[in-house]
Design an enzyme around this catalytic site. Structure first.
Site, PDB file in Angstrom:
ATOM      1  N   LYS A  62      -7.559 -14.534  -2.427  1.00  0.00           N
ATOM      2  CA  LYS A  62      -8.300 -13.370  -1.955  1.00  0.00           C
ATOM      3  C   LYS A  62      -9.420 -13.042  -2.946  1.00  0.00           C
ATOM      4  O   LYS A  62     -10.480 -12.566  -2.579  1.00  0.00           O
ATOM      5  CB  LYS A  62      -7.320 -12.188  -1.904  1.00  0.00           C
ATOM      6  CG  LYS A  62      -7.266 -11.414  -0.601  1.00  0.00           C
ATOM      7  CD  LYS A  62      -6.348 -10.195  -0.820  1.00  0.00           C
ATOM      8  CE  LYS A  62      -6.255  -9.339   0.424  1.00  0.00           C
ATOM      9  NZ  LYS A  62      -5.551  -8.053   0.165  1.00  0.00           N
ATOM     10  N   GLU A  77       0.838  -1.198   0.000  1.00  0.00           N
ATOM     11  CA  GLU A  77       0.000   0.000   0.000  1.00  0.00           C
ATOM     12  C   GLU A  77       0.882   1.260   0.000  1.00  0.00           C
ATOM     13  O   GLU A  77       0.405   2.370  -0.132  1.00  0.00           O
ATOM     14  CB  GLU A  77      -0.940  -0.003   1.209  1.00  0.00           C
ATOM     15  CG  GLU A  77      -2.221  -0.806   0.990  1.00  0.00           C
ATOM     16  CD  GLU A  77      -1.984  -2.287   0.690  1.00  0.00           C
ATOM     17  OE1 GLU A  77      -1.279  -2.949   1.465  1.00  0.00           O
ATOM     18  OE2 GLU A  77      -2.495  -2.764  -0.335  1.00  0.00           O
ATOM     19  N   ASP A 123      -6.634  -4.747  -5.013  1.00  0.00           N
ATOM     20  CA  ASP A 123      -5.902  -5.258  -3.864  1.00  0.00           C
ATOM     21  C   ASP A 123      -6.106  -6.767  -3.704  1.00  0.00           C
ATOM     22  O   ASP A 123      -6.159  -7.281  -2.598  1.00  0.00           O
ATOM     23  CB  ASP A 123      -6.310  -4.514  -2.574  1.00  0.00           C
ATOM     24  CG  ASP A 123      -5.401  -4.841  -1.395  1.00  0.00           C
ATOM     25  OD1 ASP A 123      -4.220  -5.144  -1.621  1.00  0.00           O
ATOM     26  OD2 ASP A 123      -5.896  -4.830  -0.253  1.00  0.00           O
TER      27      ASP A 123
HETATM   28 CA    CA Z   1      -2.510  -5.554  -0.222  1.00  0.00          CA
END
Ligand code: CA
Length: 594
Positions: free
Chosen positions: A348, A200, A321
């Site tokens: 994810k 990030e 992300d």
């Molecule tokens: Ca990440």
């Protein structure tokens, strides 16, 4: 020490196993690691086996007696300051653990009596602003008689397993360059392999190898190409640079390495998952429509050199992300009548991926939860068929899964007897994505490049879903028993999440799960029938369970609790309103009632 004649490997293993059984000390080398987890007595590497299965052959705890599990002992881990995400290791009758601010401890695995503690004395005020997602560490590595500890401030330390004294120290990265370390190191071919977190922030992701005996730097593999006016470090990065445009390197590029790795010693391949691109939206990386290798990828490299052998990119042009760093699990499966050596990941991004781990060839992938960012995966190549609208701009697009992930760092386990993977899942999550309209690059800070919440006065665009429908609210944290051959659910149970707790499975048809609310539960692995539900007394900040056996007694251990944060430092990924002090809890048959 005088050199001795080298006995055959099989004999070495028997001797090591016998030494461990009798409580004598032994050392961890390549042969021991290759067989890690096969006897179940110790827990020598992060995922129990080099293939990271978290499958234990122990059978003393079984379907009929697991209800008698009780607390054997408890150890106060420290004052906290973050969640307990670490998997403890068990070696020579000792449990080794790592807690907030990378404090390492060693306790007697039978009694919980402390043997030593070591504090790396991290400059907390200086480092905290560079930590994206909590003051956490996920684990340690063991080599010979060394406990190898990753320090959140970018150091790598080797401690004497008997005394906790520092044997060598190396520098992996610096917080001033926006790097931190949260993952557990792994050992392959005598090297310690470690990656950096920080996707990030403006970072150029990498993983690196250090000689496990000396700490000497061996090699580094950058996961994204650097400034093209300078020579590329290797041919793979020269090729990767063709998948970028503009001046991406000024923002780092991302692709940090902060969780999943596995090693196949027969193929001599080390597998590494890489994280999101930075900033999040592809257009802010000046790379609209480009794949951006090796962002959100699974890489296979040679552990001696870091040479890339193959890659697979689950999320080309990541803008969500969707780090592809989740646990990488190696298994031998029979698929369409053919034996396959596979690598698997519950991403994810909501897809369960099965690849050939020798060639990197895609075998299959299906959504294990609600997915809207993609319509599916190309059957031949595994490339996602991304919904064009998912590449958001100034209008707000609501997508599933959320960036916290359908599956995140909470460990899953794979049980070859049931053929099922036990995945802690956050099901049916959604997130709004809008490009920050007046994005200004901030050196040294987080640069997500998305708006928090929807654009003012905007309407949300939603997209058609694939995969299982979202469960009712309050039931969106589940334990999913997934058949990777059929690519479908066998059963699921309520409780669990992509972050917090995790699972271990055993040869006696059990799956243990730590649930983020502080419970320890056990199920029949084949059917999902619940057999145990203990309130540990901890109220969050939970880590995954491990199991081990000493002197004929099987134990189950876990860490949890977050403790209060120091107000001067901050509260990102903070504890709940009522944090419990961190503990290492160990259970056995007929322990005291919980
Ligand atoms: Ca990440």
């Amino acid at each position: 020490m005088p050199r001795k004649t080298i006995p055959p490997i099989g004999l070495v293993l028997i001797v090591f196993a016998a030494a461990a059984q009798q409580g004598q000390t032994h050392r961890v080398n390549e042969a021991v690691l290759k067989n890690a987890g096969k006897s179940g007595g110790e827990w020598l590497t992060y995922g129990l086996t080099l293939g990271e299965t978290r499958y234990s052959p122990l059978t003393q705890l079984n379907v009929s007696n697991v209800g008698r599990l009780g607390l054997a002992w408890s150890y106060d881990v420290g004052p906290g300051g973050g969640n307990q995400e670490a998997t403890p290791l068990v070696f020579n009758g000792t449990i080794y653990g790592i807690t907030n601010w990378s404090v390492v401890f060693a306790v007697d695995a039978r009694t919980g009596k402390e043997r030593w503690r070591w504090d790396p004395e991290v400059n907390q005020e200086a480092v905290f602003p560079k930590i994206c997602c909590g003051v956490v560490n996920r684990g340690l590595a063991i080599y010979q008689n060394l406990i190898i500890a990753p320090i959140i401030d970018g150091r790598l330390e080797a401690l004497d397993a008997d005394t906790g004294k520092v044997v060598w120290e190396s520098r992996v990265a610096y917080p001033r360059d926006n790097y931190t370390i949260t993952m557990a190191p792994r050992i392959a071919k005598g090297n310690v392999i470690i990656g950096v977190a920080g996707g990030e922030y403006p970072v150029r992701g990498f993983f690196a190898a250090f000689d496990a005996n000396t700490g000497h730097f061996e090699w580094k593999f950058y996961t994204v190409p650097g400034d093209p006016s300078k020579p590329f470090e290797n041919p793979a990065l020269a090729k990767a640079a063709t998948t970028w445009s503009g001046e991406w390197w000024k923002y780092g590029g991302g692709a940090p390495v902060w969780d999943g790795m596995a090693y196949d010693p027969d193929a001599d391949l080390l597998y590494v998952g890489t994280g999101n691109g930075g900033p999040w939206p592809e257009q802010l990386r000046q790379s609209k429509g480009k794949d951006n290798l090796f962002v959100c990828s699974i890489l296979a490299v040679k552990p001696e050199t870091g040479e890339l052998k193959w890659y697979y990119q689950p999320v080309p042009g990541d803008s969500w992300d969707y780090d592809s760093v989740q646990q990488l699990v190696l298994a031998d499966l029979t698929i369409k009548g053919r034996p396959r050596k596979v690598i698997m990941q519950a991403g994810k991004d909501g897809f369960y991926y099965v690849l050939d781990r020798i060639t990197g060839k895609f075998i299959s992938g299906q959504p294990f939860t609600t997915v809207t960012w993609a319509k599916g995966l190309d059957e031949l190549t595994g490339r996602p068929i991304i919904n064009p609208e998912a590449h958001y701009g100034s209008a707000t697009v609501t997508l599933s899964p959320a960036s916290s992930g359908a599956h995140n760092w909470s460990p899953m386990s794979f049980n070859p007897m049931t053929g099922l993977a036990y995945i802690p899942v956050s099901a049916g999550t959604t997130q709004d994505y809008t490009v920050e309209p007046d994005f200004v690059y901030k050196p040294g800070s987080k640069n997500l490049g998305i708006l928090r919440g929807p654009a003012p006065g905007d309407t949300r665009i939603t997209l058609p879903a694939i995969g299982p429908a979202p469960p009712p609210p309050q039931q969106r944290g589940i334990l999913l028993a997934w058949d990777p051959v059929k690519q479908k659910e066998r059963w699921h149970a309520i409780g669990g999440a992509s972050m917090g707790g995790g699972t271990v499975s055993t040869a006696s048809n059990l799956v243990f799960q730590v649930i983020p609310d502080g419970r320890l539960v056990a199920y029949r692995a084949d059917t999902g029938e619940k057999l145990l539900d203990i309130k540990t007394g901890l109220r969050g900040g939970m880590g995954p369970p491990i199991t081990y056996s000493i002197d004929g007694k099987q134990y189950l251990s876990l860490m949890g609790g977050s403790g209060p944060f120091k107000p001067a430092i901050g509260t990102n990924f903070g504890p709940g309103p009522n944090p419990s002090l961190p503990k290492l809890l160990t259970y056995a048959l007929d322990g005291s009632k919980p």
